[in-house]
Motif scaffolding. Structure first.
Motif, PDB file in Angstrom:
ATOM      1  N   UNK A 189      31.024  47.715  30.676  1.00 28.65           N
ATOM      2  CA  UNK A 189      31.985  48.605  30.181  1.00 28.65           C
ATOM      3  C   UNK A 189      33.238  48.631  30.661  1.00 28.65           C
ATOM      4  N   UNK A 190      33.443  48.106  31.915  1.00 27.70           N
ATOM      5  CA  UNK A 190      34.601  47.844  32.640  1.00 27.70           C
ATOM      6  C   UNK A 190      35.199  46.581  32.173  1.00 27.70           C
ATOM      7  N   UNK A 191      34.417  45.770  31.857  1.00 30.31           N
ATOM      8  CA  UNK A 191      35.067  44.429  31.384  1.00 30.31           C
ATOM      9  C   UNK A 191      35.382  44.536  29.991  1.00 30.31           C
ATOM     10  N   UNK A 192      34.780  45.171  29.407  1.00 32.16           N
ATOM     11  CA  UNK A 192      35.013  45.231  27.781  1.00 32.16           C
ATOM     12  C   UNK A 192      36.101  46.101  27.628  1.00 32.16           C
ATOM     13  N   UNK A 193      36.282  47.293  28.231  1.00 32.26           N
ATOM     14  CA  UNK A 193      37.455  48.208  27.986  1.00 32.26           C
ATOM     15  C   UNK A 193      38.718  47.587  28.369  1.00 32.26           C
ATOM     16  N   UNK A 194      38.720  46.842  29.537  1.00 26.30           N
ATOM     17  CA  UNK A 194      40.182  46.460  30.269  1.00 26.30           C
ATOM     18  C   UNK A 194      40.456  45.021  29.513  1.00 26.30           C
ATOM     19  N   UNK A 195      39.547  44.467  28.868  1.00 21.91           N
ATOM     20  CA  UNK A 195      39.898  43.187  28.414  1.00 21.91           C
ATOM     21  C   UNK A 195      40.617  43.404  26.889  1.00 21.91           C
ATOM     22  N   UNK A 196      41.446  42.477  26.300  1.00 28.35           N
ATOM     23  CA  UNK A 196      41.911  42.742  24.841  1.00 28.35           C
ATOM     24  C   UNK A 196      41.362  41.619  23.995  1.00 28.35           C
ATOM     25  N   UNK A 197      41.034  40.552  24.461  1.00 25.74           N
ATOM     26  CA  UNK A 197      40.398  39.554  23.721  1.00 25.74           C
ATOM     27  C   UNK A 197      38.946  39.465  23.588  1.00 25.74           C
ATOM     28  N   UNK A 198      38.535  38.614  22.699  1.00 21.08           N
ATOM     29  CA  UNK A 198      37.063  38.427  22.137  1.00 21.08           C
ATOM     30  C   UNK A 198      36.309  38.733  23.561  1.00 21.08           C
ATOM     31  N   UNK A 199      35.582  39.505  23.717  1.00 21.89           N
ATOM     32  CA  UNK A 199      34.446  39.624  24.764  1.00 21.89           C
ATOM     33  C   UNK A 199      33.725  38.244  25.147  1.00 21.89           C
ATOM     34  N   UNK A 200      32.998  37.821  24.152  1.00 21.52           N
ATOM     35  CA  UNK A 200      32.303  36.496  24.348  1.00 21.52           C
ATOM     36  C   UNK A 200      33.205  35.338  24.697  1.00 21.52           C
ATOM     37  N   UNK A 201      34.310  35.261  24.181  1.00 22.02           N
ATOM     38  CA  UNK A 201      35.215  34.223  24.325  1.00 22.02           C
ATOM     39  C   UNK A 201      35.926  34.507  25.702  1.00 22.02           C
ATOM     40  N   UNK A 202      36.114  35.515  26.264  1.00 27.72           N
ATOM     41  CA  UNK A 202      36.803  35.737  27.426  1.00 27.72           C
ATOM     42  C   UNK A 202      35.815  35.413  28.649  1.00 27.72           C
ATOM     43  N   UNK A 203      34.685  36.087  28.486  1.00 24.04           N
ATOM     44  CA  UNK A 203      33.825  36.063  29.585  1.00 24.04           C
ATOM     45  C   UNK A 203      32.281  35.139  29.345  1.00 24.04           C
ATOM     46  N   UNK A 204      32.140  33.855  30.035  1.00 23.02           N
ATOM     47  CA  UNK A 204      31.010  33.224  29.778  1.00 23.02           C
ATOM     48  C   UNK A 204      29.934  33.752  30.212  1.00 23.02           C
ATOM     49  N   UNK A 205      28.732  33.278  29.647  1.00 22.00           N
ATOM     50  CA  UNK A 205      27.618  33.937  29.869  1.00 22.00           C
ATOM     51  C   UNK A 205      27.172  33.764  31.271  1.00 22.00           C
ATOM     52  N   UNK A 206      27.419  32.523  31.950  1.00 21.72           N
ATOM     53  CA  UNK A 206      27.176  32.182  33.043  1.00 21.72           C
ATOM     54  C   UNK A 206      27.976  33.314  34.251  1.00 21.72           C
ATOM     55  N   UNK A 207      29.434  33.402  33.659  1.00 21.50           N
ATOM     56  CA  UNK A 207      30.151  34.242  34.570  1.00 21.50           C
ATOM     57  C   UNK A 207      29.540  35.732  34.618  1.00 21.50           C
ATOM     58  N   UNK A 208      29.289  36.165  33.444  1.00 21.36           N
ATOM     59  CA  UNK A 208      28.602  37.710  33.287  1.00 21.36           C
ATOM     60  C   UNK A 208      27.484  38.079  34.120  1.00 21.36           C
ATOM     61  N   UNK A 209      26.456  36.648  34.226  1.00 21.93           N
ATOM     62  CA  UNK A 209      25.283  36.994  34.860  1.00 21.93           C
ATOM     63  C   UNK A 209      25.612  36.921  36.343  1.00 21.93           C
ATOM     64  N   UNK A 210      26.471  36.303  36.908  1.00 22.74           N
ATOM     65  CA  UNK A 210      26.909  36.417  38.257  1.00 22.74           C
ATOM     66  C   UNK A 210      27.473  37.719  38.651  1.00 22.74           C
ATOM     67  N   UNK A 211      28.291  38.217  37.673  1.00 23.72           N
ATOM     68  CA  UNK A 211      28.933  39.626  38.035  1.00 23.72           C
ATOM     69  C   UNK A 211      27.814  40.477  38.216  1.00 23.72           C
ATOM     70  N   UNK A 212      26.603  40.567  37.122  1.00 17.95           N
ATOM     71  CA  UNK A 212      25.664  41.532  36.994  1.00 17.95           C
ATOM     72  C   UNK A 212      24.785  41.295  38.311  1.00 17.95           C
ATOM     73  N   UNK A 213      24.577  40.185  38.922  1.00 18.80           N
ATOM     74  CA  UNK A 213      23.832  39.667  39.888  1.00 18.80           C
ATOM     75  C   UNK A 213      24.370  40.548  41.264  1.00 18.80           C
ATOM     76  N   UNK A 214      25.532  40.155  41.477  1.00 20.09           N
ATOM     77  CA  UNK A 214      26.478  40.779  42.586  1.00 20.09           C
ATOM     78  C   UNK A 214      26.492  42.441  42.229  1.00 20.09           C
ATOM     79  N   UNK A 215      26.754  42.783  41.388  1.00 22.69           N
ATOM     80  CA  UNK A 215      27.228  44.509  40.974  1.00 22.69           C
ATOM     81  C   UNK A 215      25.865  45.088  41.129  1.00 22.69           C
TER      82      UNK A 215
END
Length: 290
Positions: free
Chosen positions: A174-200
């Motif tokens: 939700x934080x990533x989606x609401x604070x970004x303005x460009x296309x979500x899947x373009x902005x955040x790669x799946x590999x980056x998202x998985x790393x953010x989730x792993x740590x968080x």
């Protein structure tokens, strides 16, 4: 994402800091923000490494760095102590001076680092922030609505931690989606998202990041008030998202001219996450400045 970088763990005087290092040339230290890790720089750091030695760390409380428990004064997460971590990292790597780039929380650490260690930083870049002291003292409904998390995360332990732990994946996404303005899947790669989730997903991360915000609303404001007249001495570049609250709410250059002697900057056509939403323009602006 960082195939040419090498991982390191540095033992500072207080904690262990996780980082990667790559490239060659004058050193550049990159600091990330909330709720992310050093991974936010994966679109920019390899390009910077063509001309500089690039060090990309996880702040204390984030990523794979240590996450000490909070204390009543929140001093374990003051920007002063977080800045000290980074100076000790650079010293152990053999760098007495360096360029410094910070986004979001990392930019607030960078601001404090440059005030406390003015001889260390040759140039500084701050991404999508106005000075913390100004943002708190000028709080109104518009700012509190856009930056609700500033006031949620500072609530006493364990209230925000308990709620976030019920569904950390939802909260982070939700934080990533609401604070970004460009296309979500373009902005955040799946590999980056998985790393953010792993740590968080780590409860220690949730607690450490809440303490980061609690410190900003308490001990950091005391430090800011004590040296409100002290200015950043080295050249400062500020970049911010044209589609975000920083653009709407603040005269960014004027704000930073009160806190630095040599300031330049401009908005970038994106939301909050400049290094991932607009990596090309952000990189070129940084490269030209350095």
């Amino acid at each position: 994402m960082f195939s040419e970088f090498k991982p390191f763990i540095i033992n500072t005087s207080k904690i262990k800091i996780n980082l990667i290092k790559g490239g060659q040339g004058f050193p550049v230290l990159l600091l990330h923000g909330y709720p992310q890790t050093h991974i936010i720089w994966h679109k920019i750091a390899p390009k910077l490494a063509e001309n500089f030695t690039v060090i990309v760390t996880d702040l204390r409380g984030y990523g794979d760095s240590d996450k000490p428990p909070g204390n009543p004064e929140h001093s374990h997460y003051s920007k002063r102590i977080m800045a000290q971590d980074q100076v000790e990292v650079m010293t152990q790597l053999g760098y007495n001076q360096f360029y410094l780039i910070g986004h979001d929380r990392g930019a607030r650490v960078a601001h404090r680092l440059t005030l406390d260690y003015p001889d260390k930083v040759k140039k500084i870049v701050l991404l999508d922030i106005a000075p913390t002291y100004e943002m708190y003292t000028l709080t109104d409904q518009e700012f509190a609505t856009a930056y609700y998390h500033w006031f949620f995360l500072i609530q006493p332990f364990p209230f925000p931690e308990t709620l976030i732990k019920q569904n950390p994946d939802y909260f982070l996404t939700h934080c990533l989606q609401s604070w970004s303005k460009n296309d979500f899947t373009f902005t955040f790669t799946s590999a980056a998202i998985q790393e953010y989730l792993r740590c968080f997903r780590d409860p220690k991360t949730i607690h450490g990041t809440c303490e980061d915000y609690r410190a900003s609303a308490t001990i950091d404001l005391e430090h800011d008030q004590a040296d409100i007249e002290q200015k950043i001495q080295c050249p400062l570049l500020v970049l911010w998202g044209k589609q975000g609250i920083i653009e709407r709410k603040y005269n960014v250059l004027d704000s930073w001219k009160k806190r630095a002697i040599n300031v330049q900057g401009k908005p970038i056509n994106c939301g909050h996450f400049l290094p991932e939403e607009a990596p090309e323009e952000t990189y070129q602006s940084i490269r030209d400045f350095l």
